[in-house]
Design a protein around this motif. Sequence first.
Motif, PDB file in Angstrom:
ATOM      1  N   ARG A   1       0.855  -1.186   0.000  1.00 28.14           N
ATOM      2  CA  ARG A   1       0.000   0.000   0.000  1.00 28.14           C
ATOM      3  C   ARG A   1       0.893   1.238   0.000  1.00 28.14           C
ATOM      4  NH1 ARG A   1      -3.890  -2.743  -1.396  1.00 28.14           N
ATOM      5  NH2 ARG A   1      -5.568  -3.324  -0.023  1.00 28.14           N
TER       6      ARG A   1
ATOM      7  N   LEU B   1       1.223   4.898   1.191  1.00 25.18           N
ATOM      8  CA  LEU B   1       0.710   5.778   2.237  1.00 25.18           C
ATOM      9  C   LEU B   1       1.308   7.164   2.059  1.00 25.18           C
ATOM     10  CD1 LEU B   1       1.311   3.291   5.189  1.00 25.18           C
ATOM     11  CD2 LEU B   1      -0.769   3.565   3.839  1.00 25.18           C
TER      12      LEU B   1
ATOM     13  N   LYS C   1       3.374  13.289   9.611  1.00 25.49           N
ATOM     14  CA  LYS C   1       2.037  12.832  10.019  1.00 25.49           C
ATOM     15  C   LYS C   1       1.387  12.087   8.863  1.00 25.49           C
ATOM     16  CE  LYS C   1       2.045  14.989  13.984  1.00 25.49           C
ATOM     17  NZ  LYS C   1       1.898  14.404  15.263  1.00 25.49           N
ATOM     18  N   PHE C   2       0.743  11.002   9.193  1.00 29.49           N
ATOM     19  CA  PHE C   2       0.021  10.212   8.191  1.00 29.49           C
ATOM     20  C   PHE C   2      -1.212  10.968   7.729  1.00 29.49           C
ATOM     21  CE2 PHE C   2      -3.340   6.968   7.386  1.00 29.49           C
ATOM     22  CZ  PHE C   2      -2.833   6.466   6.214  1.00 29.49           C
ATOM     23  N   CYS C   3      -1.440  11.026   6.406  1.00 34.39           N
ATOM     24  CA  CYS C   3      -2.622  11.679   5.836  1.00 34.39           C
ATOM     25  C   CYS C   3      -3.639  10.610   5.449  1.00 34.39           C
ATOM     26  CB  CYS C   3      -2.268  12.473   4.580  1.00 34.39           C
ATOM     27  SG  CYS C   3      -1.050  13.750   4.856  1.00 34.39           S
ATOM     28  N   ASP C   4      -4.870  10.748   5.912  1.00 39.49           N
ATOM     29  CA  ASP C   4      -5.927   9.789   5.560  1.00 39.49           C
ATOM     30  C   ASP C   4      -6.358   9.944   4.141  1.00 39.49           C
ATOM     31  OD1 ASP C   4      -5.990   8.514   8.001  1.00 39.49           O
ATOM     32  OD2 ASP C   4      -7.466   9.896   8.823  1.00 39.49           O
TER      33      ASP C   4
END
Length: 133
Positions: free
Chosen positions: A118, A120, A130-133
């Motif tokens: 995947r 991300l 920071k992880f972005c949705d």
Amino acid sequence: MNTRHDSNMDKYIDYRDRGLVTIDTLPTITLGSWGRKIEAFQIQLTPKASEHNIERDTLDDVITAKFKFFQYVFDSVTEVHIIPDKNIAYVKAKLIRTNETPFFTEIFEKNNKKEVIRTLTFRKTTEGWKFCD
């Protein structure tokens, strides 16, 4: 069980055989002026199945439930592509399918591979990535 049923009942019979549900026959229901009769069943979850239930809802006397089939867990990072101009990074992560429940069958195997990659998206902030949705 010596009753007739349509093909939709086959999966419930399989679940019964695996100890996930109990099936009881209810009195026959007569519908309409033609007197069309349909068989009714009461299907209840066993404790073995209830532990995999993640959502249950009742609408107009119809109970629906959603069950967990498996879980993907993070295994490793395969690639990182940083774009400094936009303060973002694309990270390719390898996920492994684990925790298969009794509801997971060969049918799900085809569409849910054992390992998946995947991509991300992460955004660089003043507090770090920071992880972005």
